[in-house]
Scaffold this motif. Sequence first.
Motif, short mmCIF file in Angstrom:
data_model
loop_
_atom_site.label_atom_id
_atom_site.label_comp_id
_atom_site.label_asym_id
_atom_site.label_seq_id
_atom_site.Cartn_x
_atom_site.Cartn_y
_atom_site.Cartn_z
N ASN A 276 0.81 -1.22 0.00
CA ASN A 276 0.00 0.00 0.00
C ASN A 276 0.85 1.27 0.00
OD1 ASN A 276 -2.30 1.55 -0.05
ND2 ASN A 276 -2.60 1.54 2.17
N LEU A 277 1.97 1.25 -0.73
CA LEU A 277 2.84 2.42 -0.75
C LEU A 277 2.99 3.05 -2.13
CD1 LEU A 277 5.78 1.49 1.64
CD2 LEU A 277 3.98 3.16 2.00
N SER A 278 2.37 2.54 -3.14
CA SER A 278 2.57 2.94 -4.53
C SER A 278 3.88 2.35 -5.02
CB SER A 278 2.59 4.46 -4.71
OG SER A 278 1.37 5.03 -4.30
N VAL A 279 3.78 1.28 -5.78
CA VAL A 279 4.95 0.52 -6.20
C VAL A 279 4.85 0.13 -7.67
CG1 VAL A 279 5.35 -0.43 -3.89
CG2 VAL A 279 3.90 -1.68 -5.51
N ASP A 280 5.99 -0.24 -8.24
CA ASP A 280 6.06 -0.79 -9.59
C ASP A 280 6.55 -2.24 -9.50
OD1 ASP A 280 7.37 2.33 -10.59
OD2 ASP A 280 5.37 1.60 -11.02
N MET A 281 5.96 -3.10 -10.29
CA MET A 281 6.38 -4.50 -10.36
C MET A 281 6.53 -4.88 -11.83
SD MET A 281 4.34 -6.55 -7.40
CE MET A 281 3.75 -5.79 -5.90
N GLY A 282 6.74 -6.15 -12.11
CA GLY A 282 6.89 -6.58 -13.48
C GLY A 282 6.54 -8.03 -13.65
N SER A 283 6.41 -8.44 -14.91
CA SER A 283 6.38 -9.87 -15.22
C SER A 283 7.76 -10.42 -14.93
CB SER A 283 6.02 -10.09 -16.68
OG SER A 283 7.03 -9.54 -17.52
N LEU A 284 7.91 -11.73 -14.84
CA LEU A 284 9.24 -12.29 -14.61
C LEU A 284 10.14 -11.96 -15.80
CD1 LEU A 284 11.18 -13.79 -12.85
CD2 LEU A 284 10.29 -15.95 -13.76
N GLY A 285 9.58 -12.04 -17.02
CA GLY A 285 10.36 -11.65 -18.19
C GLY A 285 10.80 -10.20 -18.12
N GLY A 286 9.92 -9.33 -17.61
CA GLY A 286 10.27 -7.92 -17.48
C GLY A 286 11.37 -7.68 -16.47
N VAL A 287 11.32 -8.39 -15.34
CA VAL A 287 12.36 -8.25 -14.32
C VAL A 287 13.69 -8.79 -14.84
CG1 VAL A 287 13.10 -9.01 -12.02
CG2 VAL A 287 10.77 -8.23 -12.38
N MET A 288 13.65 -9.94 -15.51
CA MET A 288 14.89 -10.50 -16.06
C MET A 288 15.47 -9.59 -17.13
SD MET A 288 15.52 -13.32 -14.38
CE MET A 288 16.57 -14.37 -15.39
#
Length: 507
Positions: A276-288
């Motif tokens: 609940n802090l405002s974050v960015d994530m990714g697909s595993l392909g995106g992170v790799m």
Amino acid sequence: MELRPLVADETGETSPTPQTVPHHDPNGRSWSHPTRRLCHSCTAVVAVLALASCAASQSPRATSSISRLLGLNAIAPAQRADRQVNTSALMEQALLYGPASVAVRNLNQTWPPSKLLHVGEDCWKPCGNISGDCAWCGLGNACCRFGASNDPAECQGVTFPTKKWHTCVAPQKLYSVKHASQDCWFHCKARSGFCDWCGAGNACCMEKSMATDAPECRGAYAFGVDMQYRCVPTLGVCEFGQISDGNGGCRAPDTAPTISFYMYRASGPEWPRQLNLSVDMGSLGGVMWYLHNDVVTHCPRKFGIDRILRYYVTMKPTQALYQQGVLFDSYAEFLQGKVTDRTLQANHWSQYGYNVGCVRLDANRAVARYQDVVWYSLPGRCPSRDFASKTEKCAFAEPGGFCDKPNGTSTCTWNAIFAGEVFLDEVSGIADFDSFCNLGGFEYDSATDSGISNDFWNGKMNFEACSWRVSQVHQRFAQKYPNLPGALDRHPCSHEHKEVFGFARWK
């Protein structure tokens, strides 16, 4: 929308001592890595309930400042001792994932295998001159050879009655996708689509021709190569977020659907673990993709990143956004919890609600050949302020979209639950990272497209090598968290990044 059960595929590696074998890309360059295994097993949907015990077992890490990293500031989970994980809600979320036809067929697969037949005999010809799942050996059993590196996943970790030839063996666990590493075209009668040779409910598809293959290939995922027909799991004839129209086609549901899948984050050891802090994530392909381009190119790694975190994310867009014909809003980059584009509040969140955003990068794989390079933004409490400046007054005015059970209202669009972590050293095979760097080791040099004293990241423009790296991370998650689903990785996103990629703008 009709609730449908999910049976998830897990990837896992059973061989404790992988061998190093050479490989060549289409341009003739050679590279090596541990013998590839793309392993799948079938896990009942009730395994999602294990998220409760998993979440409760995690201890919070110390909080420290966050460095900016390509829009993927790693935020670990919050302390969860103060709230119970709603297991019934998790079950309901999981039931929304995947068509019933695939789930029922997977449940009906033979497990445990029937009695092993023809023990010690040569099974190569009776099994059609190919290894892997073979009914001649008894339903659920396989034809494999000791030491054969090209045999499929169902041949891993088995007991061989003879080492002289391919012989019938009993797999150690259920692999719902059969023959995953082999060309399926001729074994599926030169047709794409559902194919029993691939295992019930799976399909023979090619990543490059999904648009023209059988309808069920539209819902296919987990491709290991892009220019060959392979056995892959599929969500069915409808893509993620669609439902059947009753006439053999697909349509978007009338109201915004609830969808659940995994998102990932790159992280350092002391980064804050809060939701609940405002974050960015990714697909595993995106992170790799990000790690390969901007983190492992330094030794020590940039920003102190040493792990990949996984989250079980449930989202339901607001009806106001869904009426625009999309499931996701535009991507918002957050720097230490603060949005970098202040116009998003007025032009997006005030109009459509605090929806999850997304962007699909490098769709043509011009920078690195990873599949599904997607980044997500999850606007949480007080997105206009950084971590140190978030106040109760700001949170009241800008509540964000985080909530326990997303219902599609403007301030309740997403939830994320910690679902495990994998260390980069675990998958790259580095025993002591400090010593590795001090002795001149280097994970990846873009000039030579290879590493020094480590070859895990070799071949950034080799699709098969990139797919193998992603599979290694999947396998490690499956080994560490065997009771959690392993194939919640469909990543829908229609927002494509049109600009030329320049890494400097993200640093």
